[in-house]
Design a protein around this motif. Sequence first.
Motif, short mmCIF file in Angstrom:
data_model
loop_
_atom_site.label_atom_id
_atom_site.label_comp_id
_atom_site.label_asym_id
_atom_site.label_seq_id
_atom_site.Cartn_x
_atom_site.Cartn_y
_atom_site.Cartn_z
N GLN A 158 45.54 42.04 41.03
CA GLN A 158 45.27 42.08 39.95
C GLN A 158 44.82 43.92 39.24
O GLN A 158 44.24 44.25 40.21
N GLY A 193 43.64 46.69 38.23
CA GLY A 193 41.97 47.74 37.21
C GLY A 193 43.05 48.61 35.98
O GLY A 193 43.89 48.65 35.58
N ALA A 247 44.70 45.17 29.89
CA ALA A 247 43.34 44.42 30.81
C ALA A 247 42.78 43.36 30.92
O ALA A 247 42.04 42.21 30.82
N GLY A 248 42.16 42.67 29.27
CA GLY A 248 41.97 41.88 29.07
C GLY A 248 42.89 40.38 28.76
O GLY A 248 42.78 39.15 29.46
N GLU A 280 45.03 40.47 31.50
CA GLU A 280 44.66 40.41 33.22
C GLU A 280 43.07 39.41 33.52
O GLU A 280 43.31 39.05 34.45
N GLN A 281 42.92 39.45 33.38
CA GLN A 281 41.57 39.13 33.17
C GLN A 281 41.23 37.65 32.59
O GLN A 281 40.06 36.72 33.62
N PHE A 334 43.29 36.04 35.68
CA PHE A 334 42.49 35.65 36.68
C PHE A 334 41.56 34.62 36.76
O PHE A 334 40.98 33.94 37.49
N ARG A 335 40.63 34.66 35.54
CA ARG A 335 39.00 33.92 35.30
C ARG A 335 40.33 32.71 34.76
O ARG A 335 39.69 31.65 36.21
#
Length: 173
Positions: free
Chosen positions: A61, A63, A114-115, A117-118, A121-122
């Motif tokens: 992931q 950062g 960034a949003g 990626e999160q 992964f969530r």
Amino acid sequence: MAPAPTRGAARALRCGAVGLSTGLLAVLAHAGGGGHLPSLPHLLVFALAIGWTCLPLTDRQLGFGELLSLVGVVQVAAHVFLVVLSRRPRELVPAPAMLLGHALATAIVVVALAGFEQAVFRLAAAVAAVLPRRLSPPLAVAPLRIPIAAHPPQPLAEVLRRRTVPRRGPPLS
């Protein structure tokens, strides 16, 4: 096995998102600052190159700092690429409006990625929590077979020598 966004189609999707969003906003920022717009094939080649370049980075992931440095480098590369395509080397140092456009595009892309990626992964963690897991290895139902050669292969000359010329030694009696 749990789905991982660091392998397979999810990894390709992440690379494609980085390539397209960064490339498209870099071109729009360049054009908004008074630069030259490239043709569609040039734009697609550039976006594919960005996606291919970020492939080694997507094994984990990303950062905020990693995304900021990646997108910043891509913005500089996009500016140089577009100046070279327009054949105007004097514009290599960007005007203040173009510099502001590239900085704004960098900020927009980094926040969006960034949003993204999160979210990816969530979503992968939520899907992994629902899927059944194998907690122990499967039971053995048969003995393990390991092929072992009974005799090491011997050259034909060695076999013929042993059969035609017996070993000599002391008499048996």
